[in-house]
Structure formats: C-alpha cells, structure tokens
Design a protein around this motif. Structure first.
Motif, short mmCIF file in Angstrom:
data_model
loop_
_atom_site.label_atom_id
_atom_site.label_comp_id
_atom_site.label_asym_id
_atom_site.label_seq_id
_atom_site.Cartn_x
_atom_site.Cartn_y
_atom_site.Cartn_z
N MET A 1 39.99 45.21 40.57
CA MET A 1 40.87 44.74 41.62
C MET A 1 41.85 45.86 41.98
O MET A 1 42.32 46.55 41.10
N ALA A 2 42.18 45.96 43.23
CA ALA A 2 43.16 46.94 43.67
C ALA A 2 44.58 46.45 43.43
O ALA A 2 45.54 47.20 43.53
N PHE A 3 44.72 45.19 43.13
CA PHE A 3 46.02 44.59 42.86
C PHE A 3 45.83 43.49 41.82
O PHE A 3 44.72 43.04 41.58
N ALA A 4 46.93 43.09 41.24
CA ALA A 4 46.86 42.02 40.23
C ALA A 4 46.95 40.66 40.89
O ALA A 4 47.66 40.47 41.87
N VAL A 5 46.21 39.71 40.35
CA VAL A 5 46.30 38.31 40.75
C VAL A 5 46.83 37.57 39.53
O VAL A 5 46.15 37.51 38.50
N ASN A 6 48.06 37.09 39.63
CA ASN A 6 48.71 36.43 38.50
C ASN A 6 48.73 37.34 37.27
O ASN A 6 48.54 36.90 36.15
N GLY A 7 48.91 38.63 37.50
CA GLY A 7 48.97 39.60 36.42
C GLY A 7 47.62 40.07 35.90
O GLY A 7 47.56 40.86 34.98
N VAL A 8 46.53 39.60 36.49
CA VAL A 8 45.18 39.97 36.05
C VAL A 8 44.61 41.00 37.03
O VAL A 8 44.56 40.75 38.23
N TYR A 9 44.19 42.14 36.49
CA TYR A 9 43.63 43.20 37.33
C TYR A 9 42.12 43.18 37.37
O TYR A 9 41.53 43.50 38.39
N GLN A 22 48.90 32.41 41.48
CA GLN A 22 49.33 33.44 42.42
C GLN A 22 49.67 32.84 43.77
O GLN A 22 50.73 33.11 44.32
N LEU A 23 48.77 32.04 44.30
CA LEU A 23 49.04 31.45 45.60
C LEU A 23 50.18 30.44 45.52
O LEU A 23 50.97 30.31 46.46
N ALA A 30 49.71 26.80 49.82
CA ALA A 30 48.73 27.85 49.55
C ALA A 30 47.98 27.55 48.25
O ALA A 30 46.75 27.71 48.18
N ARG A 31 48.68 27.07 47.23
CA ARG A 31 48.04 26.73 45.95
C ARG A 31 46.97 25.66 46.16
O ARG A 31 45.89 25.72 45.58
N GLU A 32 47.26 24.70 46.99
CA GLU A 32 46.34 23.59 47.21
C GLU A 32 45.10 23.98 48.02
O GLU A 32 44.17 23.19 48.13
N LEU A 33 45.07 25.18 48.55
CA LEU A 33 43.91 25.65 49.31
C LEU A 33 42.82 26.24 48.42
O LEU A 33 41.68 26.40 48.86
N VAL A 34 43.14 26.55 47.16
CA VAL A 34 42.19 27.28 46.32
C VAL A 34 40.91 26.49 46.10
O VAL A 34 39.82 26.97 46.43
N ARG A 35 40.98 25.30 45.55
CA ARG A 35 39.76 24.53 45.25
C ARG A 35 38.96 24.23 46.51
O ARG A 35 37.76 24.49 46.55
N PRO A 36 39.57 23.69 47.57
CA PRO A 36 38.75 23.40 48.76
C PRO A 36 38.12 24.66 49.37
O PRO A 36 37.01 24.61 49.90
#
Length: 81
Positions: A1-9, A22-23, A30-36
C-alpha cells in the motif's frame, strides 16, 4: 500500500475492520459504506467477465480478496475454494 489504512501498510494484512475503522475516522456514514460496497463489488466480480487481455486469475483473486474481507479475514488469507 502507498499509505496506511488504520495503521496497516501491507495490502495482504488489511481486514474489513481496518477499512471500517479508517473510514469511520472520517464519518459514521463513510464507515457504513464498507460492507455494502464490498458486497456490490462481489456482485460485479461474479457478473462481469474480465477484459480479455486481463490476468487469467483476476476474477478468482478479486473474488478471494472480497470474500476474505466479508468473512472477517485479511485480504491475503488463503483463498477459500
């Protein structure tokens, strides 16, 4: 990854919880958009054939990534049959 997502690279280590965290740091909406969004991506992978010159295993790999995320595993967990 070019950036971290929730601290994960590392892409292979990302989980749906990481994406939601992260969202969620941006907004609850934004968080609620992940699963759908992942569910919709899974639908598109199943319905749309890859472009002919695409990597032969593209559909299988993308399907495994999304399935892993929706199942609570990391992106790079061993693929389920």
């Amino acid at each position: 990854m070019a950036f971290a997502v929730n601290g994960v690279y590392r892409h292979a280590d990302l989980t749906m919880n990481d994406l939601e965290a992260q969202l969620g740091s941006w907004s609850v909406a934004a968080r609620e958009l992940v699963r759908p969004t992942l569910e919709r991506i899974a639908d598109v992978i199943a319905a749309e054939p890859p472009h002919p010159p695409a990597h032969e295993g593209l559909r299988h790999e993308l399907s495994a990534f999304v399935s892993n995320l929706l199942g609570g595993a990391s992106v790079g967990s061993p693929a389920t049959p």
